[in-house]
Structure formats: structure tokens, C-alpha cells
Design a protein around this motif. Structure first.
Motif, PDB file in Angstrom:
ATOM      1  N   LEU A 158       0.861  -1.184   0.000  1.00  0.00           N
ATOM      2  CA  LEU A 158       0.000   0.000   0.000  1.00  0.00           C
ATOM      3  C   LEU A 158       0.898   1.234   0.000  1.00  0.00           C
ATOM      4  CD1 LEU A 158      -2.907   1.213   0.359  1.00  0.00           C
ATOM      5  CD2 LEU A 158      -2.491   1.113   2.826  1.00  0.00           C
ATOM      6  N   ILE A 159       0.766   2.084  -1.014  1.00  0.00           N
ATOM      7  CA  ILE A 159       1.566   3.304  -1.105  1.00  0.00           C
ATOM      8  C   ILE A 159       0.906   4.390  -0.254  1.00  0.00           C
ATOM      9  CG2 ILE A 159       2.529   5.056  -2.636  1.00  0.00           C
ATOM     10  CD1 ILE A 159       3.689   2.225  -2.964  1.00  0.00           C
ATOM     11  N   VAL A 160       1.712   5.028   0.595  1.00  0.00           N
ATOM     12  CA  VAL A 160       1.198   6.031   1.533  1.00  0.00           C
ATOM     13  C   VAL A 160       2.092   7.269   1.483  1.00  0.00           C
ATOM     14  CG1 VAL A 160       0.157   4.345   3.095  1.00  0.00           C
ATOM     15  CG2 VAL A 160       2.554   5.005   3.416  1.00  0.00           C
ATOM     16  N   ALA A 161       1.627   8.332   2.124  1.00  0.00           N
ATOM     17  CA  ALA A 161       2.383   9.584   2.185  1.00  0.00           C
ATOM     18  C   ALA A 161       3.341   9.544   3.372  1.00  0.00           C
ATOM     19  CB  ALA A 161       1.446  10.775   2.269  1.00  0.00           C
ATOM     20  N   GLY A 162       4.282   8.608   3.347  1.00  0.00           N
ATOM     21  CA  GLY A 162       5.272   8.505   4.414  1.00  0.00           C
ATOM     22  C   GLY A 162       4.764   7.705   5.601  1.00  0.00           C
ATOM     23  N   THR A 163       5.695   7.436   6.514  1.00  0.00           N
ATOM     24  CA  THR A 163       5.348   6.656   7.704  1.00  0.00           C
ATOM     25  C   THR A 163       4.327   7.368   8.574  1.00  0.00           C
ATOM     26  OG1 THR A 163       7.560   5.676   7.664  1.00  0.00           O
ATOM     27  CG2 THR A 163       6.320   5.460   9.700  1.00  0.00           C
ATOM     28  N   ALA A 164       4.349   8.696   8.560  1.00  0.00           N
ATOM     29  CA  ALA A 164       3.370   9.450   9.353  1.00  0.00           C
ATOM     30  C   ALA A 164       1.949   9.098   8.936  1.00  0.00           C
ATOM     31  CB  ALA A 164       3.617  10.951   9.214  1.00  0.00           C
ATOM     32  N   ALA A 298      10.075  15.772   1.265  1.00  0.00           N
ATOM     33  CA  ALA A 298       9.057  16.523   0.542  1.00  0.00           C
ATOM     34  C   ALA A 298       8.306  15.675  -0.478  1.00  0.00           C
ATOM     35  CB  ALA A 298       9.702  17.724  -0.164  1.00  0.00           C
ATOM     36  N   LEU A 299       8.877  14.545  -0.904  1.00  0.00           N
ATOM     37  CA  LEU A 299       8.176  13.696  -1.870  1.00  0.00           C
ATOM     38  C   LEU A 299       6.930  13.061  -1.271  1.00  0.00           C
ATOM     39  CD1 LEU A 299      11.172  11.850  -3.578  1.00  0.00           C
ATOM     40  CD2 LEU A 299       9.811  13.732  -4.499  1.00  0.00           C
ATOM     41  N   ARG A 300       6.943  12.846   0.054  1.00  0.00           N
ATOM     42  CA  ARG A 300       5.817  12.232   0.760  1.00  0.00           C
ATOM     43  C   ARG A 300       5.403  10.922   0.102  1.00  0.00           C
ATOM     44  NH1 ARG A 300       7.113  12.927   4.445  1.00  0.00           N
ATOM     45  NH2 ARG A 300       5.213  12.290   5.502  1.00  0.00           N
ATOM     46  N   ILE A 301       6.369  10.027  -0.085  1.00  0.00           N
ATOM     47  CA  ILE A 301       6.081   8.706  -0.636  1.00  0.00           C
ATOM     48  C   ILE A 301       6.667   7.650   0.300  1.00  0.00           C
ATOM     49  CG2 ILE A 301       6.384   7.111  -2.558  1.00  0.00           C
ATOM     50  CD1 ILE A 301       6.671   9.449  -4.426  1.00  0.00           C
ATOM     51  N   GLY A 302       5.820   6.737   0.713  1.00  0.00           N
ATOM     52  CA  GLY A 302       6.246   5.612   1.530  1.00  0.00           C
ATOM     53  C   GLY A 302       5.391   4.412   1.198  1.00  0.00           C
ATOM     54  N   TRP A 303       5.598   3.333   1.946  1.00  0.00           N
ATOM     55  CA  TRP A 303       4.823   2.120   1.693  1.00  0.00           C
ATOM     56  C   TRP A 303       4.534   1.403   3.000  1.00  0.00           C
ATOM     57  CZ3 TRP A 303       9.288   3.360  -1.012  1.00  0.00           C
ATOM     58  CH2 TRP A 303      10.486   2.927  -0.447  1.00  0.00           C
TER      59      TRP A 303
END
Length: 464
Positions: A158-164, A298-303
Motif C-alpha cells: 500500500l503506497i502512503v504519504a510517508g510513515t506518518a 518533501a516527496l511524501r512517498i512511503g509504503w
């Protein structure tokens, strides 16, 4: 920024020095992140030297107003403390968890973005899958297999906007499963603890020793979930031992859930990689990672790779939160991963970070004799502890008054422990690292003398 430097041969002729001198100067500028070689494009400035903070009304450059140093390190840090500290100007910034943003691979990113836009269909500009672009989920699955030993199918990612955001999505899902507390490491990340508390989840502390989190203490909390950083514990840098891992996995098999924050596992220098817990016990580990420490926050990409029983609920939570991350950056990142550009960038960063880490260790040995350094084998920061004579909040405030920004270790504790500082080195050039650590040593000696004599410390103006 963006200015092109003259070719080394031309500049050497103009300055009447050997070409080797100019080549060495360009190499050092490249290592410090100020310039970047772009093949036929020459050597281009990508990061200008930091300007001194503007003069305050009192005439002292970089003076902090009354609301900053006097309150940032007094009492329990609130949810706004990181934003407030980030806004304070400082000559040397040792904020932990901050990557070298000047090293962002702009050329590779632009090349990948052009390739993505060239092949992008009109339909791909519409609403996408809330789980994330299929191309990135496939690329992340491959990245995790290569770098962390985790074997997953793209549909499990699941792609999310970072660990936050991963933690925010987990809040209602955990509560719906009857979990109202998540045990956390102590010392452990203040920011993570604040995110969990914002979701109305209790955060009982579990002590960390030289082998990692103490599983006997974890059992004693009665918590059914624990958020851990086993590959490189924040902030101590401890790697969880094999015996402790086996004990932890037994705890999980008895009904516990491990939330594995793999926040900077790629950045290792003096030790081989350790497998992620997700690779060992998939049904009981919710794995979270991102590119915030590898490329840029700033990319705000996580999983997020959750256990099967939570996957549908987390997908629903993501759908109703934002319908999914922006697609174009996902496709660009997928191309960087698939092309090998991201791994080449990581190899460059490891060399640069190792040199900066070594510079900080050398400076600590010179200017903070008697201090203990923790977590040197990996990561983007060091933790330094010292004899409990001076509160670390006082030391952090005194350092800030001297133009050096860092975080006190006590911010990341719920239980009592030795005072210390958490010092990020990845974003700071070796010369500035030496200068900043020298200021820390001066501040500690001054406060130590004050503590011994009972006198008031002298007022220090930030350096111009």
C-alpha cells in the motif's frame, strides 16, 4: 543555483594553477553537495552556501527571539516543537533524520520524469488505485526483495504519504481490532509517540538495552502491539540481537502485532544488512518504509506492507483519506527503482555519509572527551551521552544560542536515563560538523563549570 562552473582546464589557466588543484576543489565541492557533475552539461551549482541568519533588532546576527530558546527546551515538548525548532535559523544544523537534500538526484529525476511523461496515457492522469500506482507497487516489491529480504506480491503493498500517514491510517484499524495501546521503545522517537497519541493510543515505554528492545518488559506492559525500529533503533542505533529477535517473534506468535518502522535501514557503513522482521513473520508484522531518508521528505512517498487481516481495512482507510497519492511522482520513483538509478544514488550517499560520520566522531573525540557515542555503524545520526551533571535540555538550549541546532535525548525518553544529544550529520559538510561539535563542547564545559560553582552561566550571543 544552476550556474555552470568553468571547465577545470580553463579555470586552471585563468588562475595559473595546476589542473589538479582545480579538480580537487571541484571534487570537494561535489562531496559537500554544492555542485554536481552533469556529463556534457558540465559542473553545475546545486546548493549555495548557507547565508548567515539575518540580523535581529538587537544587532546580533541569528539572535533568537524570546519565544524560541527559552521555551523550546522547557517542560514536556508539545506537538508543535519540531515545527518550531525547524523554523529557528542556525549556522549548523544537527537535526536528526534529515538527509542531505543537496544530494537529491535532480538529473536522474528529471530524466525519469521526461520518460514517464513521454509514455503517459491520458487515462493515467485520472483517479488511480487508492493502493498506489501498480508500477510503483511492483517496483517497491522488487526493492524490498533486493534490499530487505522481504518477499511480497505487489498487491500486498500500500503506497502512503510517508510513515506518518501509515500510522494515521493504522489508528482506527487497530482500535477496531480492540488494540488501544502500542508499546514503544525507550528511548524512542518522540515524533512517533506523538502520532500514536494523536490517534488516542496509549504508548507504554519498553526499555532498550544493547540487544534491542527488552521483550520481557514488553510482555509486562500487556500491550498487544509494539512499534519498533529493529534494524537501527532510533535513537540509540542498536541492532536487535538474534536471540532477542527470536523472543520477540515468539511474543508476536502469541497474538502480538509488530509495527516495523524500517526508517533508515539502507544507510549502513560498518556492518552487513540485517533481515527485516517482516521477512521472518509476515502474518504478525506490519512493515513501513519510505524514501524520506533516501531521497527527500518533501516527496511524501512511503509504503506499508500489512498482515493480510488488516489489508482491506487499511485500503478503505486510504481510499477515504485521499483517494491515493499523486500518481506522477509515483511513476517517476518506480522508474528510478527499476532503472537502478536509486541504487546508484544510495551507493553515492553511503560514501558521503560515511565521511561525514567519521568527521563527527573525530570532532566528538576532540571536543567532547568522555562522551559516549552510540549508533555509529549505520543511519544518519549519532547519539552522544555524557555524565549526568548538565541537563541535556540546558545543553541543547546553550548550543542553539551558539548557532548549533540539535535535539536533547530526553525528548525521546519516557523513562529516566543518562542525558545526551541526538546529532544528525548527513546534511552537514565535514567542516561545519567540526565547527558545530566544537561549539557543543564549549557549551558543555561552560554549563559544567556553572553546575560545579553554582554561578549563573554567562550570556552568549549567537555568532555572526
Amino acid at each position: 543555483m544552476g550556474s555552470r562552473l568553468p571547465p577545470t582546464r580553463v579555470l586552471a589557466g585563468e588562475l595559473r594553477v595546476s589542473r589538479g588543484v582545480v579538480t580537487e576543489a571541484y571534487r570537494r565541492l561535489t562531496e559537500d553537495g554544492h555542485v554536481e557533475g552533469r556529463r556534457r552539461g558540465g559542473t553545475v551549482v546545486v546548493a549555495a552556501p548557507a547565508l548567515p541568519p539575518p540580523a535581529s533588532p538587537t544587532g546580533h546576527a541569528g539572535s533568537i527571539d524570546d519565544s524560541a530558546p527559552g521555551t523550546l527546551f522547557v517542560g514536556e515538548p508539545g506537538a508543535e516543537v519540531f515545527d518550531a525548532l525547524r523554523a529557528v535559523r542556525a549556522r549548523v544544523d544537527f537535526t536528526p533524520g534529515q538527509p542531505d537534500l543537496a544530494a537529491f538526484p535532480r538529473t536522474a529525476w528529471l530524466r525519469a520524469e521526461r520518460a514517464v511523461l513521454t509514455g503517459l496515457s491520458a487515462e493515467q492522469l485520472g483517479y488511480g488505485d487508492p493502493r498506489g500506482a501498480p508500477q510503483l507497487r511492483r517496483a517497491v516489491a522488487g526493492w524490498l526483495a533486493r534490499s530487505r529480504g522481504i518477499r511480497v506480491e505487489p498487491d500486498e503493498v500500500l503506497i502512503v504519504a510517508g510513515t506518518a500517514q501509515a500510522l494515521t491510517l493504522l489508528h482506527p484499524v487497530l482500535r477496531a481490532a480492540g488494540i488501544d495501546s502500542v508499546a514503544v521503545e525507550d528511548p524512542g522517537s518522540l515524533g512517533t509517540r506523538q502520532h500514536l497519541a494523536n490517534g488516542a493510543l496509549a504508548t507504554p515505554p519498553v526499555p532498550v538495552d544493547d540487544d534491542g528492545v527488552r521483550v520481557d518488559a514488553l510482555r509486562a506492559t500487556g500491550a498487544r502491539a509494539a512499534l519498533l525500529t529493529p534494524a537501527h533503533q532510533f535513537p540509540t542505533g542498536v541492532v536487535m540481537s538474534g536471540e532477542r529477535r527470536r523472543d520477540l517473534l515468539r511474543w508476536a506468535e502469541d497474538g502480538g502485532l509488530i509495527i516495523e518502522d524500517d526508517y533508515d535501514a539502507e544507510h549502513r557503513y560498518d556492518r552487513p544488512p540485517v533481515p527485516a522482521l517482516r521477512a521472518l513473520l509476515a502474518d504478525h508484522v506490519c512493515y513501513a518504509g519510505s524514501v524520506s531518508k533516501l531521497l527527500a521528505p518533501a516527496l511524501r512517498i512511503g509504503w506499508l506492507v500489512p498482515p493480510p487481516r488488516y489489508r482491506d481495512a487499511l485500503t478503505e482507510a486510504k481510499r477515504f483519506t485521499d483517494l491515493g497519492n499523486a500518481v506522477l511522482p509515483q511513476l517517476v520513483l518506480a522508474r528510478l527503482m527499476d532503472s537502478g538509478d536509486l541504487e546508484r544514488h544510495l551507493r553515492l550517499l553511503r560514501g558521503r555519509h560515511r565521511r561525514r560520520r567519521d568527521a563527527m566522531i573525530d570532532a566528538i573525540a576532540r571536543h567532547l572527551p568522555g562522551a559516549t557515542v552510540h549508533g555509529a555503524a549505520a543511519g544518519l545520526h549519532l547519539t552522544v551521552t555524557y555524565e549526568p551533571q548538565v541537563p541535556d535540555t540546558d545543553l541543547a538550549a546553550a548550543a542553539l544560542a551558539r548557532g548549533v541546532k540539535c535535539q536533547p535525548l530526553s525528548w525521546h525518553r519516557q523513562l529516566p536515563g543518562r542525558p545526551g544529544l541526538v546529532l544528525g550529520y548527513a546534511a552537514t559538510a565535514p567542516g561545519a560538523i567540526a565547527e558545530g561539535v566544537a561549539a557543543l563542547g564549549e557549551a558543555l564545559r561552560t554549563l559544567g563549570r556553572t553546575a560545579r560553582t553554582g554561578t549563573s552561566p554567562p550570556q552568549v550571543d549567537p555568532p555572526a
